[in-house]
Design an enzyme around this catalytic site. Sequence first.
Site, PDB file in Angstrom:
ATOM      1  CE  LYS A 217      -2.942  -5.037   5.754  1.00  8.99           C
ATOM      2  NZ  LYS A 217      -3.164  -4.771   4.352  1.00  8.99           N
ATOM      3  NE  ARG A 252      -5.698   1.754   4.272  1.00  9.96           N
ATOM      4  CZ  ARG A 252      -6.007   0.989   5.304  1.00  9.96           C
ATOM      5  NH1 ARG A 252      -5.147   0.105   5.746  1.00  9.96           N
ATOM      6  NH2 ARG A 252      -7.173   1.123   5.909  1.00  9.96           N
TER       7      ARG A 252
HETATM    8  N1  HH2 Z   1      -5.527  -2.883   4.200  1.00 10.68           N
HETATM    9  C1  HH2 Z   1      -6.580  -2.750   5.021  1.00 10.68           C
HETATM   10  C2  HH2 Z   1      -7.671  -1.926   4.662  1.00 10.68           C
HETATM   11  N2  HH2 Z   1      -7.657  -1.232   3.514  1.00 10.68           N
HETATM   12  N3  HH2 Z   1      -6.584  -0.625   1.505  1.00 10.68           N
HETATM   13  C3  HH2 Z   1      -5.553  -0.750   0.666  1.00 10.68           C
HETATM   14  N4  HH2 Z   1      -5.537  -0.077  -0.496  1.00 10.68           N
HETATM   15  N5  HH2 Z   1      -4.476  -1.555   0.942  1.00 10.68           N
HETATM   16  C4  HH2 Z   1      -4.421  -2.287   2.099  1.00 10.68           C
HETATM   17  O1  HH2 Z   1      -3.430  -3.037   2.297  1.00 10.68           O
HETATM   18  C5  HH2 Z   1      -5.509  -2.186   3.025  1.00 10.68           C
HETATM   19  C6  HH2 Z   1      -6.601  -1.329   2.681  1.00 10.68           C
HETATM   20  C7  HH2 Z   1      -6.604  -3.503   6.321  1.00 10.68           C
HETATM   21  O2  HH2 Z   1      -6.055  -2.740   7.367  1.00 10.68           O
HETATM   22  P1  HH2 Z   1      -6.886  -1.894   8.456  1.00 10.68           P
HETATM   23  O3  HH2 Z   1      -7.680  -0.816   7.808  1.00 10.68           O
HETATM   24  O4  HH2 Z   1      -5.924  -1.435   9.476  1.00 10.68           O
HETATM   25  O5  HH2 Z   1      -7.822  -2.944   9.167  1.00 10.68           O
HETATM   26  P2  HH2 Z   1      -9.378  -3.257   9.040  1.00 10.68           P
HETATM   27  O6  HH2 Z   1      -9.636  -3.672   7.630  1.00 10.68           O
HETATM   28  O7  HH2 Z   1      -9.594  -4.358  10.025  1.00 10.68           O
HETATM   29  O8  HH2 Z   1     -10.154  -2.022   9.376  1.00 10.68           O
END
Ligand code: HH2
Length: 285
Positions: A217, A252
Amino acid sequence: MFDRINQPWLMGILNVTPDSFSDGGRYLTIDDALRQAECMVLEGARMLDIGGESTRPGALPVTPAEQMARVIPVIHALRQRLPDDIGISIDTCSSEVARAALEHGACLINDISAGLGDPKMLPLAAHRGAAIVLMHMQGTPRTMQDQPHYDDVVTEVSAFLQQRIDAALQAGVPRQAIAIDPGIGFGKRRVDNLQLLAALPRFCALGYPVLLGTSRKRFMGALCQIEDPCALVPATVATTALGVMAGVKLFRVHDVAANRQALEVAWAIRQAETSLNTLNDVSKS
Ligand code: HH2
């Protein structure tokens, strides 16, 4: 399901999206998605979190139909291929998407809106016996980083999570099916993210497994002067080690192998700390 977690678990991230902030566009074909999923499982992931909608700052919502077209074929194929003890989680705020994912073998709903995005989400989890992650977010992904503000971020996020736990329990979700997440990067300034990380033991003290999502992040990139999210593996690993020591149960992450090393070492130290404390207690009594 969370009552089965003894040693903390890694949840591997699989975004079936064209625009996720660090892995968008990489796993759009079923073959690519399966290859990445199997690789994460071999590296030590106990769960996989499949998402069809990016929640990066500024992202626009994706319709349930489009999310389902992206994720359901992947979840279906994964359930056939993966061992039964590898859980599949669906990352969505839509009960329609969650319902379809559960029908195809998912067992966990990862809802970044903590059930507020869709009034049918908590009743669905209760009715289907699914576990659910309740995450804190200020605003929506489209606007959340515009001007986030808190007087006391830790107290406010804690109070929100307690409120959403109560709503889930009231909807009939059993307590052992609930996990919570302070929502790192979701409507938070850098200082907010750092205070939430410093306060992880307070979230663990709420009595539910805590999920931590720091992987790659931007707030860490700003601290390390690194723009490329994929170069933030060491920074992510540092937060995993800290999270294990604080009592976090679920991580995660995109980079399973590197985080697994941090998790194993930090977990061994945490156990040593527990036995030291026991020895000290015995010698005092
Ligand atoms: N962060 C993201 C998405 N889902 N769910 C939970 N529970 N906690 C988090 O911190 C979280 C999440 C964002 O990360 P990512 O899936 O890599 O990116 P994107 O939302 O751009 O697909």
